[in-house]
Design a protein around this motif. Structure first.
Motif, PDB file in Angstrom:
ATOM      1  N   PHE A 181     -29.409  13.551   7.133  1.00 51.03           N
ATOM      2  CA  PHE A 181     -30.734  12.985   7.395  1.00 51.03           C
ATOM      3  C   PHE A 181     -31.533  12.944   6.099  1.00 51.03           C
ATOM      4  O   PHE A 181     -31.668  13.955   5.422  1.00 51.03           O
ATOM      5  N   GLU A 182     -32.021  11.789   5.771  1.00 53.06           N
ATOM      6  CA  GLU A 182     -32.755  11.600   4.526  1.00 53.06           C
ATOM      7  C   GLU A 182     -33.932  12.576   4.458  1.00 53.06           C
ATOM      8  O   GLU A 182     -34.669  12.732   5.433  1.00 53.06           O
ATOM      9  N   SER A 183     -34.118  13.183   3.329  1.00 53.52           N
ATOM     10  CA  SER A 183     -35.223  14.118   3.198  1.00 53.52           C
ATOM     11  C   SER A 183     -36.557  13.383   3.291  1.00 53.52           C
ATOM     12  O   SER A 183     -36.758  12.371   2.622  1.00 53.52           O
ATOM     13  N   PRO A 184     -37.489  13.879   4.104  1.00 51.16           N
ATOM     14  CA  PRO A 184     -38.789  13.222   4.218  1.00 51.16           C
ATOM     15  C   PRO A 184     -39.711  13.610   3.071  1.00 51.16           C
ATOM     16  O   PRO A 184     -40.811  13.093   2.952  1.00 51.16           O
ATOM     17  N   GLN A 185     -39.215  14.514   2.206  1.00 51.90           N
ATOM     18  CA  GLN A 185     -40.092  15.018   1.151  1.00 51.90           C
ATOM     19  C   GLN A 185     -40.466  13.913   0.170  1.00 51.90           C
ATOM     20  O   GLN A 185     -39.609  13.142  -0.259  1.00 51.90           O
ATOM     21  N   GLY A 186     -41.735  13.805  -0.154  1.00 50.26           N
ATOM     22  CA  GLY A 186     -42.183  12.768  -1.072  1.00 50.26           C
ATOM     23  C   GLY A 186     -42.276  11.404  -0.424  1.00 50.26           C
ATOM     24  O   GLY A 186     -42.476  10.403  -1.097  1.00 50.26           O
ATOM     25  N   LYS A 187     -42.103  11.349   0.891  1.00 49.63           N
ATOM     26  CA  LYS A 187     -42.159  10.060   1.585  1.00 49.63           C
ATOM     27  C   LYS A 187     -43.330  10.028   2.563  1.00 49.63           C
ATOM     28  O   LYS A 187     -43.252   9.416   3.618  1.00 49.63           O
ATOM     29  N   ASP A 188     -44.376  10.766   2.203  1.00 47.09           N
ATOM     30  CA  ASP A 188     -45.546  10.840   3.086  1.00 47.09           C
ATOM     31  C   ASP A 188     -46.111   9.455   3.378  1.00 47.09           C
ATOM     32  O   ASP A 188     -46.752   9.240   4.395  1.00 47.09           O
ATOM     33  N   PHE A 189     -45.862   8.527   2.420  1.00 45.52           N
ATOM     34  CA  PHE A 189     -46.442   7.184   2.567  1.00 45.52           C
ATOM     35  C   PHE A 189     -45.907   6.433   3.775  1.00 45.52           C
ATOM     36  O   PHE A 189     -46.389   5.380   4.121  1.00 45.52           O
ATOM     37  N   ARG A 190     -44.872   7.004   4.453  1.00 46.57           N
ATOM     38  CA  ARG A 190     -44.383   6.379   5.678  1.00 46.57           C
ATOM     39  C   ARG A 190     -45.314   6.672   6.868  1.00 46.57           C
ATOM     40  O   ARG A 190     -45.119   6.146   7.943  1.00 46.57           O
TER      41      ARG A 190
END
Lengths: 336, 98
Positions: free
Chosen positions: B75-84
């Motif tokens: 599962f792709e790390s959600p870290q640094g992807k808050d912009f989603r």
């Protein structure tokens, strides 16, 4: 590289995998999260769960017998339908639980065989007979009531499939408890003979129902480990105390008494004190000497054997249909 | 003979749609000799109290699933992807319907 050192490399890898698995497991338990079937788990955890869940399933299945005994003699059509629904629920609860236990890698067949051979245990409460219609009420109120007290915390058991099965069971179980209480209320408000019948049933089921929580904490060696694993959330004595505190006012509302001269409110503790239970009798019933142990097992074996032709017919039919479909597919291929 | 036949009944996973408009949700599993019996057993076992308007069954061994151990890798790390997430954008605070 020699074969021996290859082997030892594999052994080292196994040990490392085991260590990583244990660490991950410990983290999940410490975080009070849930273990799923394909997660690594200690052998002891798996074994404990298979034993506990399968015993729980067996109890539901054997537990159908005392009440089913009264279906043909229920006092009204309404009561008969309610009782049939309840007994059907117990069968369903058994199946939810067998499914949960199977996720741990033990087959349904193996568990059923353990029950039929007498190797596996079930709750000793079901080795007592249901002598009168009032017993159906007492079983619903006290036996299902004690079961709920036990099962509500199990909804949060660390093994997720067990918890999920318990959520389903608990939702259905509260109807059982209430219908039992209402049977007793009707009898209690009936003729003096009916009230006496209700009192007699409560007198006989009170002690065995309190023993459903298992032996006293000092005498329950596996409890501590189960609590450390978050399978069990409260000790036997804690659950028993809660149950007593709950049923005293319920008995008062029924206009019936509980057969315990030592039962009284303890202001200091904020709980009811109650008398010593007959643990010799409890052990004796577990060992097979209860009033109905032989009868319950014999009935279960007969039911299993008498149902064999249905299982065989269903399997034969499924096999025939599958073969026909295969033949049709083959013919189609050849035709093309 | 009987026992081996019984043991060979496959395991089925049961999915129940509780009401129109909702998805089918996994309810549990059961053993049955074929799909027809699996459906009937599922009805009796999982919808005794109006829990469903539709039931699916499928053989358990036909399900493919992700490896529980490869959680991080798969599962792709959600870290640094808050912009989603909508909460990443804060400048519209106080502006209505945004």
């Amino acid at each position: 590289m020699s074969t021996t050192s290859q082997h030892s490399d594999a052994a080292v890898a196994d040990i490392e995998a085991e260590r990583a698995g244990q660490q991950r497991f410990d983290e999940i338990i410490a975080a009070d999260s849930r273990i799923e079937p394909r997660d690594w788990m200690p052998a002891g955890y798996r074994k404990t769960l298979v034993r506990q869940i399968s015993q729980h399933a067996h109890s539901e299945i054997i537990g159908m017998q005392p009440e089913a005994n009264w279906i043909t003699r229920a006092p009204s059509l309404k009561r008969k339908m309610i009782l049939m629904a309840k007994v059907q629920d117990e069968a369903g609860h058994g199946l939810y639980l067998y499914s949960a236990a199977e996720t741990l890698g033990t087959s349904r067949e193996e568990m059923v065989q353990q029950l039929l051979s007498g190797k596996a245990k079930y709750s000793s409460i079901f080795n007592y007979p249901a002598r009168s219609w009032a017993d159906v009420g007492a079983i619903g109120w006290l036996v299902d009531g004690a079961a709920i007290q036990n099962q509500v915390p199990l909804c949060r058991a660390s093994y997720a499939p067990y918890g999920r099965a318990m959520v389903r069971v608990c939702k259905e179980e509260s109807f059982h408890q209430r219908q039992g209480w209402e049977i007793l209320l009707e009898l209690s408000n009936g003729t003096p003979e009916q009230k006496q019948m209700a009192q007699d049933a409560v007198n006989r089921f009170y002690g065995p129902a309190l023993q459903m929580f298992g032996p006293p904490d000092d005498d329950s060696p596996n409890s501590q480990q189960s609590m450390a694993w978050n399978i069990k959330r409260f000790s036997n004595d804690e659950l028993r105390q809660r149950f007593v505190d709950m049923i005293v006012p319920q008995a008062e509302a029924l206009g019936l008494t509980l057969p315990d001269p030592d039962l009284k409110w303890n202001e200091e503790r904020g709980h009811y004190d109650f008398g010593e239970l007959d643990w010799d009798e409890f052990m004796s019933v577990i060992k097979g000497n209860g009033p109905c142990n032989v009868q319950r097992m014999q009935h279960r074996r007969e039911a299993h054997e008498n149902g064999a032709w249905v299982r065989e017919a269903a399997a034969a039919y499924a096999e025939k249909q599958a073969r026909r479909q295969q033949d049709a597919a083959d013919a189609h291929l050849i035709g093309a | 003979m009987t026992e081996s036949l019984n043991a060979s009944w496959p395991l089925w996973e049961v999915f129940v749609r509780s009401s129109r408009g909702l998805s089918h949700v996994h309810a549990g599993s059961l053993h049955a000799p074929d799909a027809t019996m699996a459906l009937r057993n599922a009805r009796d076992l999982y919808t005794r109290r109006n829990e469903g308007t539709s039931v699916w069954v499928m053989p358990s061994d036909s399900i493919s699933s992700s490896d529980p151990d490869s959680k991080g890798g798969f599962f792709e790390s959600p870290q640094g992807k808050d912009f989603r997430h909508a909460t990443y954008y804060t400048k519209s605070e106080g502006v209505k319907h945004l």
